[in-house]
Design a protein around this motif. Structure first.
Motif, PDB file in Angstrom:
ATOM      1  N   VAL A 486       0.833  -1.198   0.000  1.00  0.00           N
ATOM      2  CA  VAL A 486       0.000   0.000   0.000  1.00  0.00           C
ATOM      3  C   VAL A 486       0.872   1.254   0.000  1.00  0.00           C
ATOM      4  O   VAL A 486       0.560   2.239  -0.669  1.00  0.00           O
ATOM      5  N   LYS A 487       1.995   1.193   0.712  1.00  0.00           N
ATOM      6  CA  LYS A 487       2.912   2.337   0.705  1.00  0.00           C
ATOM      7  C   LYS A 487       3.496   2.546  -0.693  1.00  0.00           C
ATOM      8  O   LYS A 487       3.631   3.687  -1.164  1.00  0.00           O
ATOM      9  N   GLY A 488       3.835   1.449  -1.367  1.00  0.00           N
ATOM     10  CA  GLY A 488       4.332   1.558  -2.740  1.00  0.00           C
ATOM     11  C   GLY A 488       3.304   2.200  -3.648  1.00  0.00           C
ATOM     12  O   GLY A 488       3.633   3.047  -4.488  1.00  0.00           O
ATOM     13  N   LEU A 489       2.044   1.820  -3.476  1.00  0.00           N
ATOM     14  CA  LEU A 489       0.958   2.417  -4.247  1.00  0.00           C
ATOM     15  C   LEU A 489       0.827   3.899  -3.919  1.00  0.00           C
ATOM     16  O   LEU A 489       0.711   4.739  -4.830  1.00  0.00           O
ATOM     17  N   LYS A 490       0.850   4.232  -2.653  1.00  0.00           N
ATOM     18  CA  LYS A 490       0.679   5.633  -2.227  1.00  0.00           C
ATOM     19  C   LYS A 490       1.774   6.519  -2.804  1.00  0.00           C
ATOM     20  O   LYS A 490       1.508   7.611  -3.322  1.00  0.00           O
ATOM     21  N   ASP A 491       3.010   6.041  -2.730  1.00  0.00           N
ATOM     22  CA  ASP A 491       4.137   6.843  -3.226  1.00  0.00           C
ATOM     23  C   ASP A 491       4.078   7.016  -4.747  1.00  0.00           C
ATOM     24  O   ASP A 491       4.382   8.097  -5.277  1.00  0.00           O
ATOM     25  N   THR A 492       3.706   5.959  -5.451  1.00  0.00           N
ATOM     26  CA  THR A 492       3.648   6.036  -6.910  1.00  0.00           C
ATOM     27  C   THR A 492       2.495   6.910  -7.368  1.00  0.00           C
ATOM     28  O   THR A 492       2.623   7.694  -8.319  1.00  0.00           O
ATOM     29  N   LYS A 493       1.366   6.793  -6.688  1.00  0.00           N
ATOM     30  CA  LYS A 493       0.227   7.660  -7.015  1.00  0.00           C
ATOM     31  C   LYS A 493       0.594   9.130  -6.791  1.00  0.00           C
ATOM     32  O   LYS A 493       0.171  10.015  -7.556  1.00  0.00           O
ATOM     33  N   ALA A 494       1.394   9.411  -5.758  1.00  0.00           N
ATOM     34  CA  ALA A 494       1.825  10.794  -5.511  1.00  0.00           C
ATOM     35  C   ALA A 494       2.658  11.319  -6.678  1.00  0.00           C
ATOM     36  O   ALA A 494       2.535  12.485  -7.076  1.00  0.00           O
ATOM     37  N   ARG A 495       3.490  10.457  -7.256  1.00  0.00           N
ATOM     38  CA  ARG A 495       4.279  10.863  -8.423  1.00  0.00           C
ATOM     39  C   ARG A 495       3.368  11.080  -9.632  1.00  0.00           C
ATOM     40  O   ARG A 495       3.586  12.001 -10.428  1.00  0.00           O
ATOM     41  N   LEU A 496       2.374  10.231  -9.774  1.00  0.00           N
ATOM     42  CA  LEU A 496       1.428  10.408 -10.875  1.00  0.00           C
ATOM     43  C   LEU A 496       0.662  11.721 -10.714  1.00  0.00           C
ATOM     44  O   LEU A 496       0.429  12.439 -11.695  1.00  0.00           O
ATOM     45  N   MET A 497       0.270  12.036  -9.503  1.00  0.00           N
ATOM     46  CA  MET A 497      -0.406  13.313  -9.238  1.00  0.00           C
ATOM     47  C   MET A 497       0.515  14.486  -9.565  1.00  0.00           C
ATOM     48  O   MET A 497       0.101  15.478 -10.174  1.00  0.00           O
ATOM     49  N   ASP A 498       1.783  14.356  -9.181  1.00  0.00           N
ATOM     50  CA  ASP A 498       2.780  15.387  -9.483  1.00  0.00           C
ATOM     51  C   ASP A 498       2.879  15.585 -10.992  1.00  0.00           C
ATOM     52  O   ASP A 498       2.873  16.718 -11.514  1.00  0.00           O
ATOM     53  N   GLY A 499       2.965  14.483 -11.738  1.00  0.00           N
ATOM     54  CA  GLY A 499       3.050  14.565 -13.193  1.00  0.00           C
ATOM     55  C   GLY A 499       1.794  15.155 -13.810  1.00  0.00           C
ATOM     56  O   GLY A 499       1.868  15.917 -14.781  1.00  0.00           O
ATOM     57  N   THR A 500       0.645  14.826 -13.241  1.00  0.00           N
ATOM     58  CA  THR A 500      -0.618  15.368 -13.749  1.00  0.00           C
ATOM     59  C   THR A 500      -0.673  16.881 -13.555  1.00  0.00           C
ATOM     60  O   THR A 500      -1.087  17.621 -14.467  1.00  0.00           O
ATOM     61  N   MET A 501      -0.253  17.337 -12.389  1.00  0.00           N
ATOM     62  CA  MET A 501      -0.238  18.781 -12.118  1.00  0.00           C
ATOM     63  C   MET A 501       0.746  19.500 -13.053  1.00  0.00           C
ATOM     64  O   MET A 501       0.480  20.602 -13.530  1.00  0.00           O
TER      65      MET A 501
END
Length: 594
Positions: A486-501
């Motif tokens: 779940v931590k791996g998912l959370k961290d990767t989703k944060a990068r995806l959000m960063d890229g989206t922004m």
């Protein structure tokens, strides 16, 4: 190397991870009890392993043959296997019961489709193209056309194709020249040339129903003037049986790198009789139902060929004796150890397995969204599922084919020099999979679709809902037994959000920057989707272990998942940094200097 269908993995995904039994109140799922699904998986594996898979290598060597009368015969055994498949009812598995289909969920039919495609991708393309034709006809056909054609297409008695590409235009369909002239009986006379038409001519079925894009005389220029037509090889008679031969034919077969067992045709239409689907000049809107179906199918194809190549590589690695383990002989009674003792071989095989099992979980989750978009009882759930399906279609197509190619490449590498010969299956898998990154819109086009269309659609509603879906899962499970995943998912989703922004801030002002980073963004999206699947799979596996299961499948699942976390998920940061680099370096070199 015999093909082995991923039955156990689908049992796990459908029952333990997605728990499709919870949807038993929905249409289609009512008949998909665990014992029925189990029987489908087992019988599907038996048919694909024993009937279809043995045709794959001989079919590759023999290929298809065009005869002087414009007829085409597929490799030996293909027709008999196809008829056996129809007799057993496999093409109708997920078909609409109103037209004779079995009505089982798309997510269940997807499992069978991967097995069929893994056994022989060239063979599976024949019924696969028909599925796409059914999707378009279901949306754009009149009640009369649907009543006549859908029962036969769903049963597999007739087959379908999609005719888009012309010699001068591929992705840019606004340039197409095929024309349609209205006839006095309400039909149209279709004329033009289409190329790269998969399954365009063969002798498996009583009729071949071509879906053809053409421009009605006087239509607007560009894509706004394109219409879609149903153009059958044989015009049905008054009883609905194949009658008069239509004025169309196969003028040639493409000589291809792979998928030799599928007839890829040049089709000529000369005032062929066709029926308009939907409204005039709105052909692309209807064709996209077929194209989106096909794009999901191509993503599945990349996964399926990757799986088949991996099965062969594992068997080769177990049998191949070469060298000794660095820590001392593991098989002292033999002249050498198997190559499984070497860390780099294990790396390739385990990274491949982690990608395949994560990708299969992602594909299955998306297939479930297709079911929920149609059958969920409340509008909000249907809307969200439909948003997810639209958003993730380019990710499924591009990411699963990119990673399917990597798996297939590593599988060839495991074979060493043997993989480069035709004595082993690695070379055929390598040739067959390469097209998946190209057709139904290249992966670069899929990335542009994701960034340019899917993200901003409806004010970003779909991507925001997807982020909310992951956030809710993380909040519920981050303190659970699969916390590392779940931590791996959370961290990767944060990068995806960063890229989206970053795209939102830079894409509008500099479209080249958004386009330059689009494929890396798509790959970051794909990694997030696989991380979500692995978190779900790890939680389900750990729950089974905690409940007392001693089945090694569950502990193996966690071990493979660890490889994903440690050796694949770190790629997310690299994708983020590359996409943020923008387009300046790509345009610094003058055109004349290339």
């Amino acid at each position: 190397m015999p093909y082995k269908a991923p039955v156990r993995d689908y049992q796990f995904l459908l029952n333990d991870v997605l728990n499709i039994a919870q949807y038993s109140n929905l249409k289609g799922f009512q008949d998909a009890s665990p014992d029925v699904v189990q029987a489908i998986l087992e019988e599907g594996a038996k048919f694909t392993e024993e009937v279809v898979a043995p045709l794959n290598a001989p079919g590759d060597k023999e290929g298809c043959v065009l005869h002087p009368d414009h007829s085409v015969t597929a490799p030996k055994g293909y027709k008999e296997a196809y008829l056996q498949m129809v007799e057993a009812g496999w093409p109708a598995l997920g078909g609409d019961p109103e037209y004779g289909g079995q009505g089982l969920p798309h997510v269940v039919a997807t499992a069978y489709s991967e097995m069929l495609t893994g056994a022989s991708s060239a063979f599976a393309m024949y019924p696969g193209l028909t599925d796409g034709a059914v999707a378009a006809l279901s949306v754009g056909g009149t009640d009369e056309l649907k009543a006549l054609y859908l029962p036969k297409l769903i049963a597999g008695e007739w087959s379908g194709t999609m005719n888009l590409t012309e010699p001068h235009c591929g992705t840019d369909l606004g340039l197409l020249r095929s024309k349609a002239v209205p006839d006095s009986d309400g039909t149209y006379k279709i004329s033009g040339q289409k190329i790269w038409i998969s399954a365009g001519e063969h002798d498996f079925t009583g009729n071949i129903c071509h879906l053809v894009l053409a421009r009605i005389e006087g239509a607007p220029a560009g894509v706004k003037g394109i219409s879609l037509f149903l153009v059958p090889k044989f015009i049905p008679d008054a009883n609905g049986n194949p009658g008069e031969r239509n004025s169309l034919h196969c003028a040639g077969l493409e000589h291809k790198m792979g998928i030799h067992g599928n007839s890829t045709c040049v089709m000529i239409y000369e005032d062929a009789k066709g029926w308009l689907l939907g409204n005039a000049h709105e052909g692309l809107k209807i064709m996209f139902y077929m194209m989106n179906n096909a794009r999901l199918g191509v993503g599945l194809q990349g996964l399926a060929i990757g799986h088949a190549s991996h099965v062969a590589a594992v068997e080769f690695a177990k049998d191949r004796l070469q060298g000794r383990a660095l820590t001392g002989p593991k098989s002292p009674d033999k002249p050498a150890d198997s190559i499984l003792v070497h860390p780099d071989v294990r790396r390739m095989l385990l990274e491949s397995r982690a990608l395949l099992e994560g990708g299969r979980g992602f594909l299955t989750w998306v297939a479930l969204q297709a079911d929920l978009a149609k059958y969920a009882e409340d509008e909000a759930t249907r809307e969200k599922a439909n948003d997810f399906l639209s958003l993730l279609t380019p990710v499924v197509k591009a990411y699963l084919t990119e990673k399917g190619l990597k798996v297939t490449q590593d599988s060839m590498q495991v074979h060493g020099g043997s993989g480069f010969t035709e004595h082993f299956p690695a070379s055929q898998y390598m040739r067959d999979i390469r097209i998946t990154l190209i057709y139904e819109g290249t992966n670069g086009v899929q990335a542009l679709d994701l960034v340019g269309r899917k993200l901003p659609s409806k004010g970003g509603r779909a991507v925001m809902a997807y982020f909310a879906e992951i956030d809710a899962y993380v909040a519920e499970h981050e303190a659970g037994s699969a916390a590392t995943f779940v931590k791996g998912l959370k961290d990767t989703k944060a990068r995806l959000m960063d890229g989206t922004m970053w795209l939102m801030q830079n894409g509008m002002g500099n479209p080249d920057a958004a386009a330059a980073g689009s494929l890396d963004y798509l790959c970051l999206f794909g990694l997030t989707a696989l991380a979500y699947s692995w978190a779900q799979q790890a939680a389900a596996a750990q729950a089974a272990i905690d409940a007392g299961s001693t089945d090694p499948f569950y502990t193996d699942k966690l071990k493979v998942g660890r490889v994903f976390l440690e050796r694949i998920l770190p790629e997310a940061e690299a994708h983020l940094q590359k996409m943020k680099a923008g387009s300046e370096a790509l345009f610094a070199l003058e055109d004349d200097s290339f």
